[in-house]
Design a protein around this motif. Structure first.
Motif, PDB file in Angstrom:
ATOM      1  N   THR A  15       0.831  -1.213   0.000  1.00 54.07           N
ATOM      2  CA  THR A  15       0.000   0.000   0.000  1.00 54.07           C
ATOM      3  C   THR A  15       0.865   1.263   0.000  1.00 54.07           C
ATOM      4  O   THR A  15       0.426   2.313  -0.449  1.00 54.07           O
ATOM      5  N   TRP A  16       2.078   1.129   0.526  1.00 54.80           N
ATOM      6  CA  TRP A  16       3.013   2.265   0.507  1.00 54.80           C
ATOM      7  C   TRP A  16       3.250   2.705  -0.940  1.00 54.80           C
ATOM      8  O   TRP A  16       3.146   3.883  -1.272  1.00 54.80           O
ATOM      9  N   ALA A  17       3.549   1.727  -1.811  1.00 55.52           N
ATOM     10  CA  ALA A  17       3.832   2.052  -3.216  1.00 55.52           C
ATOM     11  C   ALA A  17       2.564   2.528  -3.931  1.00 55.52           C
ATOM     12  O   ALA A  17       2.602   3.465  -4.729  1.00 55.52           O
ATOM     13  N   ILE A  18       1.428   1.883  -3.628  1.00 51.22           N
ATOM     14  CA  ILE A  18       0.166   2.287  -4.271  1.00 51.22           C
ATOM     15  C   ILE A  18      -0.150   3.743  -3.924  1.00 51.22           C
ATOM     16  O   ILE A  18      -0.565   4.535  -4.768  1.00 51.22           O
ATOM     17  N   GLY A  19       0.098   4.100  -2.680  1.00 44.67           N
ATOM     18  CA  GLY A  19      -0.199   5.467  -2.235  1.00 44.67           C
ATOM     19  C   GLY A  19       0.738   6.508  -2.824  1.00 44.67           C
ATOM     20  O   GLY A  19       0.506   7.704  -2.671  1.00 44.67           O
ATOM     21  N   ARG A  20       1.825   6.049  -3.449  1.00 50.96           N
ATOM     22  CA  ARG A  20       2.786   6.989  -4.040  1.00 50.96           C
ATOM     23  C   ARG A  20       2.882   6.823  -5.558  1.00 50.96           C
ATOM     24  O   ARG A  20       3.809   7.331  -6.181  1.00 50.96           O
ATOM     25  N   ASP A  21       1.913   6.125  -6.125  1.00 50.44           N
ATOM     26  CA  ASP A  21       1.964   5.835  -7.564  1.00 50.44           C
ATOM     27  C   ASP A  21       1.517   7.059  -8.369  1.00 50.44           C
ATOM     28  O   ASP A  21       0.363   7.487  -8.282  1.00 50.44           O
ATOM     29  N   PRO A  22       2.426   7.635  -9.163  1.00 53.89           N
ATOM     30  CA  PRO A  22       2.059   8.835  -9.932  1.00 53.89           C
ATOM     31  C   PRO A  22       0.968   8.571 -10.975  1.00 53.89           C
ATOM     32  O   PRO A  22       0.328   9.502 -11.447  1.00 53.89           O
ATOM     33  N   ASP A  23       0.742   7.287 -11.344  1.00 52.10           N
ATOM     34  CA  ASP A  23      -0.369   6.995 -12.267  1.00 52.10           C
ATOM     35  C   ASP A  23      -1.718   7.161 -11.564  1.00 52.10           C
ATOM     36  O   ASP A  23      -2.746   7.380 -12.202  1.00 52.10           O
ATOM     37  N   ASN A  41     -19.580  19.303  -3.342  1.00 52.36           N
ATOM     38  CA  ASN A  41     -20.715  18.451  -2.954  1.00 52.36           C
ATOM     39  C   ASN A  41     -20.604  17.934  -1.514  1.00 52.36           C
ATOM     40  O   ASN A  41     -21.352  17.037  -1.120  1.00 52.36           O
ATOM     41  N   LYS A  42     -19.624  18.467  -0.774  1.00 51.85           N
ATOM     42  CA  LYS A  42     -19.401  18.070   0.620  1.00 51.85           C
ATOM     43  C   LYS A  42     -19.336  16.541   0.764  1.00 51.85           C
ATOM     44  O   LYS A  42     -20.002  15.950   1.628  1.00 51.85           O
ATOM     45  N   SER A  43     -18.604  15.916  -0.128  1.00 56.92           N
ATOM     46  CA  SER A  43     -18.446  14.467  -0.017  1.00 56.92           C
ATOM     47  C   SER A  43     -17.007  14.100  -0.400  1.00 56.92           C
ATOM     48  O   SER A  43     -16.201  14.972  -0.702  1.00 56.92           O
ATOM     49  N   TYR A  44     -16.709  12.787  -0.335  1.00 61.75           N
ATOM     50  CA  TYR A  44     -15.358  12.334  -0.639  1.00 61.75           C
ATOM     51  C   TYR A  44     -15.228  11.893  -2.092  1.00 61.75           C
ATOM     52  O   TYR A  44     -16.091  11.200  -2.604  1.00 61.75           O
ATOM     53  N   LYS A  45     -14.132  12.318  -2.721  1.00 63.70           N
ATOM     54  CA  LYS A  45     -13.837  11.865  -4.076  1.00 63.70           C
ATOM     55  C   LYS A  45     -13.212  10.464  -3.971  1.00 63.70           C
ATOM     56  O   LYS A  45     -13.541   9.563  -4.701  1.00 63.70           O
ATOM     57  N   THR A  46     -12.301  10.359  -2.997  1.00 59.66           N
ATOM     58  CA  THR A  46     -11.624   9.083  -2.749  1.00 59.66           C
ATOM     59  C   THR A  46     -11.762   8.807  -1.258  1.00 59.66           C
ATOM     60  O   THR A  46     -11.389   9.641  -0.462  1.00 59.66           O
ATOM     61  N   ASP A  47     -12.314   7.683  -0.889  1.00 62.20           N
ATOM     62  CA  ASP A  47     -12.372   7.386   0.542  1.00 62.20           C
ATOM     63  C   ASP A  47     -11.665   6.079   0.856  1.00 62.20           C
ATOM     64  O   ASP A  47     -11.152   5.394  -0.022  1.00 62.20           O
ATOM     65  N   TYR A  48     -11.623   5.759   2.132  1.00 64.21           N
ATOM     66  CA  TYR A  48     -10.777   4.662   2.628  1.00 64.21           C
ATOM     67  C   TYR A  48     -11.584   3.393   2.894  1.00 64.21           C
ATOM     68  O   TYR A  48     -11.103   2.499   3.559  1.00 64.21           O
ATOM     69  N   LYS A  49     -12.807   3.325   2.371  1.00 62.42           N
ATOM     70  CA  LYS A  49     -13.681   2.226   2.773  1.00 62.42           C
ATOM     71  C   LYS A  49     -13.565   0.979   1.891  1.00 62.42           C
ATOM     72  O   LYS A  49     -14.421   0.109   1.924  1.00 62.42           O
ATOM     73  N   GLY A  50     -12.516   0.936   1.088  1.00 61.19           N
ATOM     74  CA  GLY A  50     -12.232  -0.300   0.347  1.00 61.19           C
ATOM     75  C   GLY A  50     -12.816  -0.349  -1.052  1.00 61.19           C
ATOM     76  O   GLY A  50     -12.752  -1.387  -1.699  1.00 61.19           O
ATOM     77  N   GLN A  51     -13.377   0.770  -1.524  1.00 59.59           N
ATOM     78  CA  GLN A  51     -13.924   0.799  -2.886  1.00 59.59           C
ATOM     79  C   GLN A  51     -12.950   1.452  -3.860  1.00 59.59           C
ATOM     80  O   GLN A  51     -13.056   1.262  -5.067  1.00 59.59           O
ATOM     81  N   HIS A  52     -12.045   2.269  -3.336  1.00 61.98           N
ATOM     82  CA  HIS A  52     -11.072   2.963  -4.186  1.00 61.98           C
ATOM     83  C   HIS A  52      -9.711   2.319  -3.932  1.00 61.98           C
ATOM     84  O   HIS A  52      -9.074   2.599  -2.920  1.00 61.98           O
ATOM     85  N   TYR A  53      -9.276   1.476  -4.857  1.00 60.12           N
ATOM     86  CA  TYR A  53      -8.101   0.638  -4.591  1.00 60.12           C
ATOM     87  C   TYR A  53      -6.782   1.405  -4.549  1.00 60.12           C
ATOM     88  O   TYR A  53      -5.770   0.856  -4.153  1.00 60.12           O
ATOM     89  N   GLU A  54      -6.809   2.673  -4.939  1.00 60.10           N
ATOM     90  CA  GLU A  54      -5.579   3.454  -4.850  1.00 60.10           C
ATOM     91  C   GLU A  54      -5.350   3.963  -3.425  1.00 60.10           C
ATOM     92  O   GLU A  54      -4.312   4.517  -3.108  1.00 60.10           O
ATOM     93  N   PHE A  55      -6.345   3.752  -2.539  1.00 60.69           N
ATOM     94  CA  PHE A  55      -6.235   4.255  -1.162  1.00 60.69           C
ATOM     95  C   PHE A  55      -6.872   3.231  -0.219  1.00 60.69           C
ATOM     96  O   PHE A  55      -8.082   3.273   0.019  1.00 60.69           O
TER      97      PHE A  55
END
Ligand code: HEM
Length: 125
Positions: A15-23, A41-55
């Motif tokens: 996850t360290w590398a995924i979190g730093r991936d420039p792609d 829209n007062k919401s999250y573009k990317t959240d941590y709940k397991g749906q956005h695999y880059e985070f």
């Protein structure tokens, strides 16, 4: 995806590398909390709940962290309390510029030299 993974192999997701991936991230090393926010829209573009695999700090899928709801509540409370009640100082012979930021390789990445932070109680808080 064409990988052969032998039975009983332990697979670790980096996850360290995924979190730093420039792609996946614009300027990945820059502190930009707004990158997560769909602020209009007062919401999250990317959240941590397991749906956005880059985070995926809590993992994803059926075996993702079972403590997400607790961690989500407690983390802000603990951090807020520590910042509200204490002023934090570095050890007298360390400054933010001279602080050793090397890390130790492992499943979790820790500082190589432990951080010595000295709490000073905020009077009247
Ligand atoms: C910021 C705090 C936390 C982080 C970053 C975190 C992260 C993780 C990660 C990455 C996993 C592995 C997920 C996977 O394999 O895909 C995990 C598993 C797990 N976590 Fe957490 N965790 C946190 C707090 C907590 C708390 C507070 C609890 C319980 C009170 C907890 C309970 C668990 C359990 C039971 C599992 C195993 C789930 C399973 O294997 O089915 N975690 N956590």
């Amino acid at each position: 995806m064409g990988y052969f993974i032998p039975k009983d192999t332990q697979v670790f997701v980096n996850t360290w590398a995924i979190g730093r991936d420039p792609d996946a991230w614009d300027e990945p090393l820059v502190f930009k909390p707004e990158r997560f926010c769909d602020c209009d829209n007062k919401s999250y573009k990317t959240d941590y709940k397991g749906q956005h695999y880059e985070f995926i700090p809590f993992g994803a899928g059926r075996r993702m962290c079972a403590g997400v709801p607790l961690a989500h509540r407690i983390l802000h409370l603990v951090l807020g309390s520590l910042l509200h009640r204490f002023d934090w100082e570095l050890d007298s012979n360390v400054t933010p510029l001279t602080m050793d930021m090397k890390d130790n390789l492992g499943i979790t990445m820790r500082k190589f030299e432990p951080l010595l932070a000295v709490p000073k109680l905020v009077v009247g808080s």
